[in-house]
Design a protein around this motif. Structure first.
Motif, PDB file in Angstrom:
ATOM      1  N   CYS A  23       0.836  -1.212   0.000  1.00  0.00           N
ATOM      2  CA  CYS A  23       0.000   0.000   0.000  1.00  0.00           C
ATOM      3  C   CYS A  23       0.862   1.250   0.000  1.00  0.00           C
ATOM      4  N   TYR A  24       1.928   1.256   0.796  1.00  0.00           N
ATOM      5  CA  TYR A  24       2.834   2.404   0.831  1.00  0.00           C
ATOM      6  C   TYR A  24       3.521   2.567  -0.520  1.00  0.00           C
ATOM      7  N   ASP A  25       3.998   1.481  -1.080  1.00  0.00           N
ATOM      8  CA  ASP A  25       4.688   1.511  -2.367  1.00  0.00           C
ATOM      9  C   ASP A  25       3.774   2.059  -3.459  1.00  0.00           C
ATOM     10  N   ILE A  26       2.572   1.513  -3.565  1.00  0.00           N
ATOM     11  CA  ILE A  26       1.622   1.955  -4.595  1.00  0.00           C
ATOM     12  C   ILE A  26       1.201   3.400  -4.337  1.00  0.00           C
ATOM     13  N   GLY A  27       0.975   3.742  -3.069  1.00  0.00           N
ATOM     14  CA  GLY A  27       0.608   5.123  -2.727  1.00  0.00           C
ATOM     15  C   GLY A  27       1.674   6.111  -3.147  1.00  0.00           C
ATOM     16  N   CYS A  28       2.938   5.794  -2.881  1.00  0.00           N
ATOM     17  CA  CYS A  28       4.043   6.672  -3.288  1.00  0.00           C
ATOM     18  C   CYS A  28       4.128   6.795  -4.803  1.00  0.00           C
ATOM     19  N   ALA A  29       3.910   5.685  -5.501  1.00  0.00           N
ATOM     20  CA  ALA A  29       3.967   5.706  -6.970  1.00  0.00           C
ATOM     21  C   ALA A  29       2.842   6.572  -7.539  1.00  0.00           C
ATOM     22  N   VAL A  30       1.644   6.432  -6.996  1.00  0.00           N
ATOM     23  CA  VAL A  30       0.507   7.236  -7.462  1.00  0.00           C
ATOM     24  C   VAL A  30       0.753   8.708  -7.151  1.00  0.00           C
ATOM     25  N   LYS A  31       1.296   8.994  -5.967  1.00  0.00           N
ATOM     26  CA  LYS A  31       1.602  10.380  -5.596  1.00  0.00           C
ATOM     27  C   LYS A  31       2.641  10.974  -6.550  1.00  0.00           C
ATOM     28  N   ALA A  32       3.628  10.169  -6.944  1.00  0.00           N
ATOM     29  CA  ALA A  32       4.650  10.641  -7.885  1.00  0.00           C
ATOM     30  C   ALA A  32       4.026  10.971  -9.236  1.00  0.00           C
ATOM     31  N   VAL A  33       3.141  10.109  -9.712  1.00  0.00           N
ATOM     32  CA  VAL A  33       2.465  10.362 -10.988  1.00  0.00           C
ATOM     33  C   VAL A  33       1.596  11.609 -10.879  1.00  0.00           C
ATOM     34  N   ALA A  34       0.870  11.750  -9.777  1.00  0.00           N
ATOM     35  CA  ALA A  34       0.013  12.932  -9.581  1.00  0.00           C
ATOM     36  C   ALA A  34       0.847  14.211  -9.609  1.00  0.00           C
ATOM     37  N   GLY A  35       2.025  14.162  -8.986  1.00  0.00           N
ATOM     38  CA  GLY A  35       2.910  15.332  -9.006  1.00  0.00           C
ATOM     39  C   GLY A  35       3.375  15.672 -10.408  1.00  0.00           C
ATOM     40  N   VAL A  37       1.725  15.045 -13.151  1.00  0.00           N
ATOM     41  CA  VAL A  37       0.562  15.616 -13.835  1.00  0.00           C
ATOM     42  C   VAL A  37       0.388  17.071 -13.406  1.00  0.00           C
ATOM     43  N   GLU A  38       0.484  17.315 -12.104  1.00  0.00           N
ATOM     44  CA  GLU A  38       0.313  18.672 -11.575  1.00  0.00           C
ATOM     45  C   GLU A  38       1.349  19.642 -12.144  1.00  0.00           C
ATOM     46  N   ARG A  39       2.584  19.182 -12.310  1.00  0.00           N
ATOM     47  CA  ARG A  39       3.650  20.032 -12.851  1.00  0.00           C
ATOM     48  C   ARG A  39       3.607  20.142 -14.382  1.00  0.00           C
ATOM     49  N   GLY A  40       2.674  19.433 -15.010  1.00  0.00           N
ATOM     50  CA  GLY A  40       2.545  19.488 -16.464  1.00  0.00           C
ATOM     51  C   GLY A  40       3.526  18.597 -17.202  1.00  0.00           C
ATOM     52  N   GLU A  41       4.211  17.718 -16.473  1.00  0.00           N
ATOM     53  CA  GLU A  41       5.184  16.818 -17.099  1.00  0.00           C
ATOM     54  C   GLU A  41       4.502  15.637 -17.785  1.00  0.00           C
ATOM     55  N   VAL A  42       3.312  15.298 -17.330  1.00  0.00           N
ATOM     56  CA  VAL A  42       2.543  14.178 -17.878  1.00  0.00           C
ATOM     57  C   VAL A  42       1.115  14.653 -18.110  1.00  0.00           C
ATOM     58  N   ASP A  43       0.587  14.361 -19.267  1.00  0.00           N
ATOM     59  CA  ASP A  43      -0.811  14.678 -19.560  1.00  0.00           C
ATOM     60  C   ASP A  43      -1.703  13.667 -18.840  1.00  0.00           C
ATOM     61  N   PRO A  44      -2.794  14.107 -18.223  1.00  0.00           N
ATOM     62  CA  PRO A  44      -3.673  13.157 -17.510  1.00  0.00           C
ATOM     63  C   PRO A  44      -4.127  11.981 -18.373  1.00  0.00           C
ATOM     64  N   SER A  45      -4.267  12.195 -19.680  1.00  0.00           N
ATOM     65  CA  SER A  45      -4.705  11.100 -20.556  1.00  0.00           C
ATOM     66  C   SER A  45      -3.639  10.021 -20.720  1.00  0.00           C
ATOM     67  N   GLU A  46      -2.403  10.326 -20.334  1.00  0.00           N
ATOM     68  CA  GLU A  46      -1.300   9.359 -20.445  1.00  0.00           C
ATOM     69  C   GLU A  46      -1.145   8.478 -19.206  1.00  0.00           C
ATOM     70  N   VAL A  47      -1.898   8.781 -18.151  1.00  0.00           N
ATOM     71  CA  VAL A  47      -1.764   8.019 -16.907  1.00  0.00           C
ATOM     72  C   VAL A  47      -2.362   6.632 -17.100  1.00  0.00           C
ATOM     73  N   ASP A  48      -1.535   5.613 -16.850  1.00  0.00           N
ATOM     74  CA  ASP A  48      -1.983   4.221 -16.970  1.00  0.00           C
ATOM     75  C   ASP A  48      -1.178   3.352 -16.004  1.00  0.00           C
ATOM     76  N   GLY A  49      -1.454   2.066 -16.018  1.00  0.00           N
ATOM     77  CA  GLY A  49      -0.775   1.140 -15.126  1.00  0.00           C
ATOM     78  C   GLY A  49       0.727   1.111 -15.317  1.00  0.00           C
ATOM     79  N   ARG A  50       1.177   1.218 -16.545  1.00  0.00           N
ATOM     80  CA  ARG A  50       2.619   1.201 -16.824  1.00  0.00           C
ATOM     81  C   ARG A  50       3.311   2.380 -16.149  1.00  0.00           C
ATOM     82  N   LEU A  51       2.676   3.559 -16.218  1.00  0.00           N
ATOM     83  CA  LEU A  51       3.257   4.756 -15.621  1.00  0.00           C
ATOM     84  C   LEU A  51       3.400   4.588 -14.104  1.00  0.00           C
ATOM     85  N   VAL A  52       2.369   4.041 -13.470  1.00  0.00           N
ATOM     86  CA  VAL A  52       2.426   3.799 -12.028  1.00  0.00           C
ATOM     87  C   VAL A  52       3.468   2.719 -11.726  1.00  0.00           C
TER      88      VAL A  52
END
Length: 115
Positions: A23-35, A37-52
């Protein structure tokens, strides 16, 4: 040392994880992806399982083929839930400190029979 003796071996990977929770590992990975997206480095439409998956602590490691759970417990206990999706799960009654080479050999033979 064990590291020195096996440094040229590349066919297998043995991970022993202590004080780890999926849970901690997945939570950190999701938080990293969210960051990202927030910084504009990743488009929300690109978020998928591979990215996490690529942001998990085990990124770059091969998939788990065999997971051995000692102590007689028949559950993963939040241990590598993402990474064990296709793994062979082996549960034995032996406690970790008493695990022998024979115990491990039996588990590997059982794994080979399932492949």
């Amino acid at each position: 040392s064990l590291m020195e003796a096996t440094r040229k071996h590349s066919k297998c990977v043995l991970n022993i994880c202590f004080a780890y929770t999926g849970c901690y590992d997945i939570g950190c990975a999701v938080k990293a992806v969210a960051g990202e997206v927030e910084r504009g480095e990743v488009d929300p439409s690109e978020v998928d399982g591979r990215l996490v998956r690529d942001r998990l602590l085990t990124h770059g490691m091969p998939p788990v083929d065999l997971l051995l759970r000692t102590s007689g417990e028949k559950r993963l206990s939040d241990f590598l839930p993402w990474q064990c999706g296709g793994a062979h799960l082996a549960f034995i009654d032996t406690l970790w400190p008493e695990l022998s080479l024979w115990d491990l050999a039996q588990v590997i033979l059982e794994y080979q029979d399932t492949r």
